[in-house]
Design an enzyme around this catalytic site. Structure first.
Site, short mmCIF file in Angstrom:
data_model
loop_
_atom_site.label_atom_id
_atom_site.label_comp_id
_atom_site.label_asym_id
_atom_site.label_seq_id
_atom_site.Cartn_x
_atom_site.Cartn_y
_atom_site.Cartn_z
CD GLU A 1 89.69 10.71 53.44
OE1 GLU A 1 88.49 10.76 53.67
OE2 GLU A 1 90.33 11.64 52.91
CB CYS B 1 99.20 12.73 50.74
SG CYS B 1 98.45 13.73 52.01
CB CYS C 1 92.54 17.01 63.27
SG CYS C 1 93.80 18.25 63.61
CB CYS D 1 91.53 24.46 60.65
SG CYS D 1 93.14 24.33 61.46
CB CYS E 1 90.19 21.53 57.99
SG CYS E 1 90.86 19.86 57.95
N GLY F 1 94.83 14.75 60.26
CA GLY F 1 95.51 14.88 61.55
C GLY F 1 96.63 15.89 61.55
CB SER G 1 101.69 19.71 56.25
OG SER G 1 100.88 20.85 56.28
CB SER H 1 98.63 25.06 57.62
OG SER H 1 98.87 23.81 57.05
CG LEU H 2 101.01 31.98 57.50
CD1 LEU H 2 101.43 31.79 58.95
CD2 LEU H 2 102.14 32.68 56.74
CG ASN I 1 89.02 20.89 48.37
OD1 ASN I 1 87.98 20.54 47.82
ND2 ASN I 1 90.22 20.40 48.11
CB CYS J 1 93.18 14.01 53.54
SG CYS J 1 94.17 12.78 52.73
N1 SAH Z 1 97.35 19.24 60.18
C1 SAH Z 1 98.34 19.56 59.24
C2 SAH Z 1 98.44 18.60 58.08
C3 SAH Z 1 97.15 18.08 57.53
S1 SAH Z 1 96.14 19.21 56.66
C4 SAH Z 1 98.19 20.98 58.76
O1 SAH Z 1 97.17 21.59 59.03
O2 SAH Z 1 99.11 21.48 58.14
C5 SAH Z 1 96.96 19.33 55.09
C6 SAH Z 1 96.83 20.67 54.41
O3 SAH Z 1 95.51 20.85 53.87
C7 SAH Z 1 97.06 21.85 55.33
O4 SAH Z 1 97.84 22.83 54.71
C8 SAH Z 1 95.66 22.34 55.57
O5 SAH Z 1 95.63 23.63 56.05
C9 SAH Z 1 95.05 22.14 54.21
N2 SAH Z 1 93.59 22.16 54.16
C10 SAH Z 1 92.72 21.68 55.05
N3 SAH Z 1 91.45 21.91 54.63
C11 SAH Z 1 91.54 22.53 53.45
C12 SAH Z 1 90.58 23.03 52.51
N4 SAH Z 1 89.28 22.93 52.74
N5 SAH Z 1 91.03 23.62 51.39
C13 SAH Z 1 92.36 23.72 51.15
N6 SAH Z 1 93.31 23.28 51.99
C14 SAH Z 1 92.91 22.70 53.13
FE1 SF4 Z 2 93.79 19.59 61.74
FE2 SF4 Z 2 95.34 20.40 59.71
FE3 SF4 Z 2 92.68 20.17 59.42
FE4 SF4 Z 2 93.65 22.10 60.93
S1 SF4 Z 2 93.96 21.87 58.72
S2 SF4 Z 2 91.93 20.78 61.48
S3 SF4 Z 2 95.40 21.11 61.85
S4 SF4 Z 2 94.11 18.53 59.80
#
Ligand code: SAH
Ligand code: SF4
Length: 343
Positions: free
Chosen positions: A92, A105, A112, A116, A119, A159, A191, A214-215, A290, A333
């Site tokens: 996407e 984006c 991935c 997490c 996600c 990813g 990111s 992404s902290l 989200n 995404c």
């Molecule tokens: N893998 C990388 C980049 C892709 S994710 C990363 O983790 O940084 C892009 C962003 O969306 C990251 O900050 C991720 O933590 C956040 N993200 C993923 N799932 C989410 C959700 N359900 N709600 C809010 N942010 C989310």
């Molecule tokens: Fe992968 Fe980023 Fe999603 Fe974590 S937040 S599973 S690193 S895409």
């Protein structure tokens, strides 16, 4: 013979390869320009002879991001694409319109590995890395489809870009080439969930791209529960790498913090975060999480978001709640591709 990915080659590599086919430098430049222009086949390269096009076809392929689905937000015009590269690879990307231009984006992997827990992409597992040309092709397809020029890129789609380091670095060099799509490196952000060794490598490249990290948690206990990568590199190691990156590049780090009700949004969490980040050249982006199917996570209430902002301010840290674009099309995404795989 397996065909080679011609769009992933740098200009000088293309020149060297074509030299071995007996072609002069200007031909390589012509071909490079066609590729940058977004042709999908060698037959479109009309200033090359038929014979040369046939020879190229025997050796190379041109990757292309095929638009499988397109959703346009009725609220703000945000466009979300589902692209395919082959029968099994779907990713996407999202195009957002801001006053300063269009930001796209893009995805760096199909799936991935990082897992997490909040996600949608992480839940779906990993299929494969995208090549440099597949990253470029996402931008080209959107530009052609919308008849616009993308001015900013965020590697924040599906990813983990630093888990596909070599291809991503190649992409960054190609996309910022003045003969290429010519998108300034300062207009690109990446990111990461915190692949510490690759943050140091990226620092050495000193490209000047903005790093978003992404902290999502103020301490290891919470972070290890939601982000397995934290078991390999903990917050202390991650923040050390971030400080080093911003010292070298003089760039401000953006910390992403998805606020999840009763998981990471209490006052104590905000104080702990403030303590950790105090004195750093950084900004905190708060994102009400989200709500992804299959998880019990809920968005933090507005009151909690405001409390976080004012507590962080006491530590001299600016935090903002990220504006949500394309909320009617699930613009974050991982959700569209996930749905397609469930069909
Ligand atoms: N893998 C990388 C980049 C892709 S994710 C990363 O983790 O940084 C892009 C962003 O969306 C990251 O900050 C991720 O933590 C956040 N993200 C993923 N799932 C989410 C959700 N359900 N709600 C809010 N942010 C989310
Ligand atoms: Fe992968 Fe980023 Fe999603 Fe974590 S937040 S599973 S690193 S895409």
């Amino acid at each position: 013979m397996e065909l080679k990915d011609i769009k992933s080659l740098y200009k000088n590599e293309l020149k060297e390869e074509l030299l071995t086919m007996g072609l002069q430098g200007f031909r390589a430049y012509q071909i490079y320009k066609w590729l940058v222009g977004g042709v999908q086949s060698f037959d479109e390269m009309t200033n090359l002879s038929h014979q040369l096009r046939e020879e190229l076809k025997k050796k190379y392929y041109i990757s292309h991001a095929k638009i499988e689905r397109k959703l346009v937000s009725k609220i703000d015009g945000t466009v979300k694409y589902l692209f395919s590269f082959d029968d099994t690879t779907f990713v996407e990307a999202v195009v957002m319109s801001y006053h300063h231009g269009y930001t796209m984006c893009i995805s760096s992997q199909d799936g991935c590995k990082m897992g997490c827990t909040f996600c949608a992409t992480g839940k779906g597992g990993f299929r494969r890395n995208l090549t440099a040309s597949e990253l470029l092709s996402q931008i080209q397809s959107a530009q052609q489809d919308l008849n616009i020029r993308i001015s900013n890129i965020v590697l924040m789609g599906m990813g983990e870009p630093l888990d596909n380091y070599d291809n991503v670095l190649r992409f960054l060099r190609l996309v910022s080439d003045s003969d290429g799509l010519n998108i300034g490196i300062r207009h690109i952000s990446l990111s990461t969930c915190g692949i510490v060794d690759k943050i140091y490598e990226l620092e050495k490249e000193n490209l000047g791209i903005t790093l978003s990290v992404s902290l999502h948690a103020p301490n290891d206990e919470i972070r290890s529960k939601t982000m397995p990568v934290n078991k390999k590199w903990n917050i202390e190691e991650l923040l050390k790498a971030c400080k080093s990156y911003s010292n070298t590049t003089k760039r401000r780090i953006s910390f992403e913090y998805a606020m999840i009700e009763d998981v990471n949004d209490c006052d104590a969490c905000a104080n702990e975060l403030g303590n950790r980040l105090q004195g750093m050249l950084c900004h905190v982006n708060l994102i009400p999480v989200n709500e992804v199917k299959g998880t019990n996570y809920k968005k933090s209430k507005l009151k909690r978001q405001q409390a976080f902002i004012s507590i962080l301010a006491r530590y001299g840290i600016t935090a903002t709640v990220r504006r949500t674009l394309g909320s009617d099309i699930n613009a974050s995404c991982g959700q569209l591709a996930g749905k397609l795989q469930n069909i």
